[in-house]
Scaffold this motif. Structure first.
Motif, PDB file in Angstrom:
ATOM      1  N   ASP A 176       0.819  -1.209   0.000  1.00 45.73           N
ATOM      2  CA  ASP A 176       0.000   0.000   0.000  1.00 45.73           C
ATOM      3  C   ASP A 176       0.857   1.266   0.000  1.00 45.73           C
ATOM      4  O   ASP A 176       0.424   2.309  -0.515  1.00 45.73           O
ATOM      5  N   ALA A 177       2.048   1.208   0.574  1.00 45.02           N
ATOM      6  CA  ALA A 177       2.952   2.360   0.503  1.00 45.02           C
ATOM      7  C   ALA A 177       3.337   2.635  -0.950  1.00 45.02           C
ATOM      8  O   ALA A 177       3.366   3.797  -1.389  1.00 45.02           O
ATOM      9  N   ALA A 178       3.617   1.564  -1.709  1.00 52.70           N
ATOM     10  CA  ALA A 178       3.924   1.738  -3.131  1.00 52.70           C
ATOM     11  C   ALA A 178       2.712   2.269  -3.892  1.00 52.70           C
ATOM     12  O   ALA A 178       2.842   3.108  -4.795  1.00 52.70           O
ATOM     13  N   LEU A 179       1.516   1.792  -3.537  1.00 48.87           N
ATOM     14  CA  LEU A 179       0.289   2.293  -4.172  1.00 48.87           C
ATOM     15  C   LEU A 179       0.113   3.782  -3.906  1.00 48.87           C
ATOM     16  O   LEU A 179      -0.267   4.544  -4.802  1.00 48.87           O
ATOM     17  N   TRP A 180       0.393   4.211  -2.693  1.00 43.81           N
ATOM     18  CA  TRP A 180       0.220   5.615  -2.318  1.00 43.81           C
ATOM     19  C   TRP A 180       1.242   6.516  -3.012  1.00 43.81           C
ATOM     20  O   TRP A 180       0.925   7.617  -3.463  1.00 43.81           O
ATOM     21  N   ILE A 181       2.478   6.049  -3.155  1.00 37.43           N
ATOM     22  CA  ILE A 181       3.550   6.883  -3.711  1.00 37.43           C
ATOM     23  C   ILE A 181       3.527   6.882  -5.239  1.00 37.43           C
ATOM     24  O   ILE A 181       3.608   7.932  -5.880  1.00 37.43           O
ATOM     25  N   TRP A 182       3.401   5.686  -5.847  1.00 38.33           N
ATOM     26  CA  TRP A 182       3.552   5.579  -7.298  1.00 38.33           C
ATOM     27  C   TRP A 182       2.242   5.330  -8.048  1.00 38.33           C
ATOM     28  O   TRP A 182       2.232   5.360  -9.267  1.00 38.33           O
ATOM     29  N   GLY A 183       1.154   5.033  -7.327  1.00 35.51           N
ATOM     30  CA  GLY A 183      -0.121   4.827  -7.995  1.00 35.51           C
ATOM     31  C   GLY A 183      -0.311   3.395  -8.465  1.00 35.51           C
ATOM     32  O   GLY A 183       0.596   2.563  -8.373  1.00 35.51           O
ATOM     33  N   PRO A 184      -1.497   3.084  -9.006  1.00 33.75           N
ATOM     34  CA  PRO A 184      -1.812   1.695  -9.369  1.00 33.75           C
ATOM     35  C   PRO A 184      -1.306   1.267 -10.745  1.00 33.75           C
ATOM     36  O   PRO A 184      -1.317   0.072 -11.062  1.00 33.75           O
ATOM     37  N   GLU A 185      -0.874   2.201 -11.591  1.00 29.83           N
ATOM     38  CA  GLU A 185      -0.475   1.858 -12.950  1.00 29.83           C
ATOM     39  C   GLU A 185       0.910   1.221 -12.980  1.00 29.83           C
ATOM     40  O   GLU A 185       1.792   1.565 -12.182  1.00 29.83           O
ATOM     41  N   ASP A 186       1.101   0.289 -13.933  1.00 24.45           N
ATOM     42  CA  ASP A 186       2.420  -0.291 -14.144  1.00 24.45           C
ATOM     43  C   ASP A 186       3.359   0.767 -14.725  1.00 24.45           C
ATOM     44  O   ASP A 186       2.947   1.586 -15.564  1.00 24.45           O
ATOM     45  N   LEU A 187       4.619   0.743 -14.288  1.00 23.52           N
ATOM     46  CA  LEU A 187       5.600   1.735 -14.717  1.00 23.52           C
ATOM     47  C   LEU A 187       6.753   1.027 -15.421  1.00 23.52           C
ATOM     48  O   LEU A 187       7.489   0.254 -14.797  1.00 23.52           O
ATOM     49  N   LEU A 188       6.885   1.266 -16.721  1.00 22.50           N
ATOM     50  CA  LEU A 188       7.961   0.654 -17.494  1.00 22.50           C
ATOM     51  C   LEU A 188       9.134   1.619 -17.574  1.00 22.50           C
ATOM     52  O   LEU A 188       8.978   2.783 -17.987  1.00 22.50           O
ATOM     53  N   GLY A 189      10.297   1.158 -17.159  1.00 20.34           N
ATOM     54  CA  GLY A 189      11.469   2.019 -17.120  1.00 20.34           C
ATOM     55  C   GLY A 189      12.088   2.249 -18.488  1.00 20.34           C
ATOM     56  O   GLY A 189      11.751   1.603 -19.488  1.00 20.34           O
ATOM     57  N   ARG A 190      13.017   3.182 -18.529  1.00 21.66           N
ATOM     58  CA  ARG A 190      13.730   3.494 -19.763  1.00 21.66           C
ATOM     59  C   ARG A 190      14.720   2.386 -20.101  1.00 21.66           C
ATOM     60  O   ARG A 190      15.149   1.630 -19.236  1.00 21.66           O
ATOM     61  N   ARG A 191      15.094   2.336 -21.357  1.00 25.26           N
ATOM     62  CA  ARG A 191      16.112   1.371 -21.781  1.00 25.26           C
ATOM     63  C   ARG A 191      17.481   1.786 -21.253  1.00 25.26           C
ATOM     64  O   ARG A 191      17.765   2.972 -21.083  1.00 25.26           O
ATOM     65  N   ALA A 192      18.313   0.790 -21.025  1.00 23.07           N
ATOM     66  CA  ALA A 192      19.654   1.067 -20.516  1.00 23.07           C
ATOM     67  C   ALA A 192      20.497   1.722 -21.601  1.00 23.07           C
ATOM     68  O   ALA A 192      20.559   1.209 -22.733  1.00 23.07           O
ATOM     69  N   PRO A 193      21.139   2.845 -21.317  1.00 26.57           N
ATOM     70  CA  PRO A 193      21.970   3.521 -22.329  1.00 26.57           C
ATOM     71  C   PRO A 193      23.080   2.604 -22.835  1.00 26.57           C
ATOM     72  O   PRO A 193      23.797   1.958 -22.061  1.00 26.57           O
ATOM     73  N   GLY A 194      23.209   2.541 -24.156  1.00 26.04           N
ATOM     74  CA  GLY A 194      24.230   1.704 -24.772  1.00 26.04           C
ATOM     75  C   GLY A 194      23.813   0.262 -24.961  1.00 26.04           C
ATOM     76  O   GLY A 194      24.516  -0.500 -25.639  1.00 26.04           O
ATOM     77  N   LEU A 195      22.700  -0.125 -24.360  1.00 32.44           N
ATOM     78  CA  LEU A 195      22.241  -1.517 -24.483  1.00 32.44           C
ATOM     79  C   LEU A 195      20.815  -1.566 -25.032  1.00 32.44           C
ATOM     80  O   LEU A 195      20.077  -2.512 -24.762  1.00 32.44           O
ATOM     81  N   GLU A 196      20.427  -0.546 -25.806  1.00 34.05           N
ATOM     82  CA  GLU A 196      19.063  -0.499 -26.319  1.00 34.05           C
ATOM     83  C   GLU A 196      18.830  -1.470 -27.460  1.00 34.05           C
ATOM     84  O   GLU A 196      17.714  -1.952 -27.662  1.00 34.05           O
ATOM     85  N   GLY A 197      19.846  -1.754 -28.210  1.00 34.06           N
ATOM     86  CA  GLY A 197      19.671  -2.528 -29.431  1.00 34.06           C
ATOM     87  C   GLY A 197      19.862  -4.015 -29.241  1.00 34.06           C
ATOM     88  O   GLY A 197      19.645  -4.573 -28.164  1.00 34.06           O
ATOM     89  N   ALA A 198      20.303  -4.652 -30.339  1.00 33.02           N
ATOM     90  CA  ALA A 198      20.492  -6.101 -30.344  1.00 33.02           C
ATOM     91  C   ALA A 198      21.787  -6.426 -31.072  1.00 33.02           C
ATOM     92  O   ALA A 198      22.326  -5.624 -31.835  1.00 33.02           O
ATOM     93  N   VAL A 199      22.280  -7.608 -30.810  1.00 33.15           N
ATOM     94  CA  VAL A 199      23.469  -8.114 -31.490  1.00 33.15           C
ATOM     95  C   VAL A 199      23.093  -9.372 -32.250  1.00 33.15           C
ATOM     96  O   VAL A 199      22.095 -10.029 -31.938  1.00 33.15           O
ATOM     97  N   GLN A 200      23.891  -9.713 -33.236  1.00 35.56           N
ATOM     98  CA  GLN A 200      23.627 -10.901 -34.032  1.00 35.56           C
ATOM     99  C   GLN A 200      24.298 -12.119 -33.392  1.00 35.56           C
ATOM    100  O   GLN A 200      25.512 -12.177 -33.255  1.00 35.56           O
TER     101      GLN A 200
END
Length: 643
Positions: free
Chosen positions: A116-140
């Motif tokens: 409930d502390a997390a609900l009060w601070i961040w709300g009920p919606e799921d929060l997707l974080g940003r991509r890690a810098p330098g590791l956004e893509g893919a390798v073969q």
């Protein structure tokens, strides 16, 4: 599936293994030193995700985003570790000498508060974080594009394992931690400050959980339900590897993650005209692995039997038959419950709540029968509750059996399940027994959840009502009578020779076997009896509600049963009755009073655990002890007057 796709799936398994290891190793470390089964460990993982999200949004953007992103990850882990240290100092230090299950109850209350502390601070919606810098893509790799961030996750698990290994083997603090896992009482006798050692270990374990959550943020959204799912996986990894073993946690995480990845890779196959979906096994495969490992190797892959603690809780006083006053109180309570349907004009909800409380009482009493007199801790008692409910539904809906006959047969279905699972479970003890019961419960849940043709799958089964002559108040009185008879029967079992043999095996299995008692057989019988009455509670439940869903077999249902038993007190036979009644009424009131009812409910549980460590049924004993302590002795008073 071609070989390149299969190899890519194995790499996914390695990435999943690192994530599992990060959260499980902290739990294993905490248990190895403090002997606390920290049910709130998943909450620290969840908080790591949320804190990392907030920090990344503040310092992980702009021109310095590369440095800010990774700094936010580390700061989130440190913040969660600091919170863990505060929890250990303010709460857990007060309950180290309490029985294991009361510690579990306290950490479960923390789960409710943190959620409930997390609900009060961040709300009920799921929060997707940003991509890690330098590791956004893919390798073969293998002719396929493979996410770069997954390669980072593959590396971070072994890196943390190596750093922990060096910390525990090359530093003085690490040597003390390893010594505490072997014999913490002896370590205290040598002058080591155990309090601060425990604080450091708990903070480190929570920091690792927070780190595990933070690094998962770029690939998994922060959500309020991630704590419960995470703690289940973490418990499985720790138990399979061996409680307190860090190499065991790494090996178990690798085994479980790779098996799940292989199941996903295989997908659906056809054997002899039968369609088998291996991908569906991912819901339960870790519990299947845990069940097999515990049956073959009861202490886990790299674990060993835990030495008995010298700081154990006081020995329980012998159970005594109820006095005349007690019997009068039971009759009065029974009459009060019988009057509730007659008060419908003034209290229209009283009969509904009373019926729910009666079913909860039977569920708690059946669980207490194996936990209290039997000494067998169970995290999976909801399996028999669910088997009774679904057994009744299948008998009525598919076999068209009359409701009264289904009411009699459905509890026996639960008894058959207890007969099968109990044969394996009674060969273990302590946390390992509890986790094996959880594994079997999750297996039952998975079957019910996926067997659409019979159980309705995730939709459940509806339209299962009692016979016409049992509608309304008649069904309430049937429930009251059956619950009363069941509670009386279980009480008679306890005071019968069977009950004395059961308690003898609980208190000293070696002495009990020496006088000719087959301890395992007695425990197996108790397991089945508890399963039958737990199944009866589930049967009464489905006919009272008219429907059932897989939630009745979930982990949360088993936790509710544990909370009822521990809240009332495990040392007395009236404890589960009091605990279930208070739990049912309190939960109903709290849920209707505030949006943040979990935090309020968890706070109340924490207060009760700290104020009444023996449960609510122990209040009268505490009052009597205080009276005896402060009441002046007549002889002394007379002597003082003479002088």
């Amino acid at each position: 599936m071609d070989i390149s796709a299969f190899l890519a799936q194995l790499l996914n398994g390695l990435a999943g293994a690192s994530a599992l290891f990060l959260v499980a190793v902290g739990l294993s470390l905490i248990f190895g030193v403090t002997r606390i089964v920290n049910f709130a460990h998943g909450s620290f993982f969840m908080l790591g995700m949320y804190v990392a999200y907030s920090l990344i949004e503040r310092i992980g953007v702009g021109s310095w985003r590369s440095i800010g992103f990774w700094a936010a990850i580390l700061l989130a882990a440190l913040a969660v570790g600091l919170l863990g240290a505060l929890v250990e100092i303010l709460l857990l230090r007060r309950i180290y000498k309490a029985p294991e299950l009361f510690q579990l109850l306290a950490t479960f209350a923390l789960v409710l508060v943190f959620n409930d502390a997390a609900l009060w601070i961040w709300g009920p919606e799921d929060l997707l974080g940003r991509r890690a810098p330098g590791l956004e893509g893919a390798v073969q790799l293998f002719g396929r594009a493979y996410p770069s961030y997954n390669l980072f996750l593959i590396v971070i698990g072994p890196a943390v394992f190596g750093l922990l290994w060096m910390l525990l083997t090359r530093t003085r603090w690490g040597i003390m931690v390893r010594a505490a896992t072997h014999d913490r009482e002896m370590l205290g006798a040598l002058g080591v400050n155990q309090a601060w050692l425990f604080t450091g270990v708990f903070a480190l374990g929570c920091m690792l959980a927070g780190l595990g959550g933070a690094v998962q943020l770029p690939r998994q959204p922060a959500s309020l339900g991630v704590d419960i799912s995470t703690i289940g996986d973490a418990f499985v990894v720790v138990v399979v590897g061996g409680m307190g073993s860090i190499p065991g946690a790494f090996l178990a995480a690798l085994l479980i993650a790779e098996v799940k990845a292989i199941c996903i890779g295989i997908g659906t196959v056809h054997l002899a005209g039968i369609e088998i979906s291996f991908s569906k096994l991912t819901l339960v495969v870790e519990f299947l692995i845990m069940a097999v490992v515990l049956v073959v190797r009861p202490w886990g892959l790299m674990g060993r039997p835990q030495a008995a603690s010298r700081n154990s809780a006081p020995v329980e006083a012998p159970l005594r038959p109820g006095s005349a006053q007690f019997r009068m109180m039971v009759v009065a309570g029974f009459l009060i419950m019988a009057v509730l349907p007659l008060l419908g004009q003034w209290l229209p909800y009283a009969a509904v709540l009373g019926q729910d409380v009666l079913i909860a009482v039977l569920f708690a009493v059946s669980l207490h029968f194996m936990m209290g007199p039997g000494g067998m801790h169970s995290f999976g008692h909801s399996a028999y509750y669910g088997l009774g409910a679904y057994g009744a539904a299948v008998l009525v809906k598919m076999l068209l059996m009359p409701m009264p006959l289904a009411l009699m047969i459905a509890p026996l279905v639960a008894g058959v399940g207890a007969l099968l699972f109990g044969w394996f479970c009674v060969r273990l003890s302590g946390v390992y027994l509890a986790m094996l019961t959880l594994a079997f419960s999750q297996i039952v849940w998975s079957i019910v959840f996926q067997w659409d043709a019979v159980t309705g799958g995730s939709n459940g089964m509806v339209g299962v009502w009692p016979a016409e002559w049992l509608t309304g108040a008649n069904y309430y009185y049937l429930t009251l009578v059956l619950v009363g008879i069941s509670a009386y029967a279980l009480r008679r079992f306890v005071f019968a020779p069977f009950g004395y043999a059961l308690r003898a095996g609980r208190d000293s299995s070696l002495r009990a076997e020496a006088i000719g008692i087959d301890v395992k057989l007695i425990q197996w019988m108790a397991f089945v009896i508890a399963g039958v009455f737990g199944g009866l509670a589930g049967t009464l439940y489905i006919f009272s509600k008219g429907s059932v869903s897989p939630d009745v077999i979930s982990v949360s249902k088993s936790i509710d049963g544990l909370v009822m038993v521990l809240l009332g007190g495990i040392q007395t036979l009236t404890g589960p009755v009091i605990g279930a009644s208070v739990f049912g009424v309190l939960q109903d009131w709290v849920m209707r009073s505030t949006e943040y009812w979990r935090a309020l409910f968890g706070g109340i549980i924490l207060f009760l655990v700290l104020a009444f460590p023996e449960g609510l049924s122990g209040i009268s004993r505490q009052i009597e002890a205080l009276w005896q302590q402060y009441r002046p002795a007549p002889g002394i008073v007379g002597k003082e007057k003479l002088t």
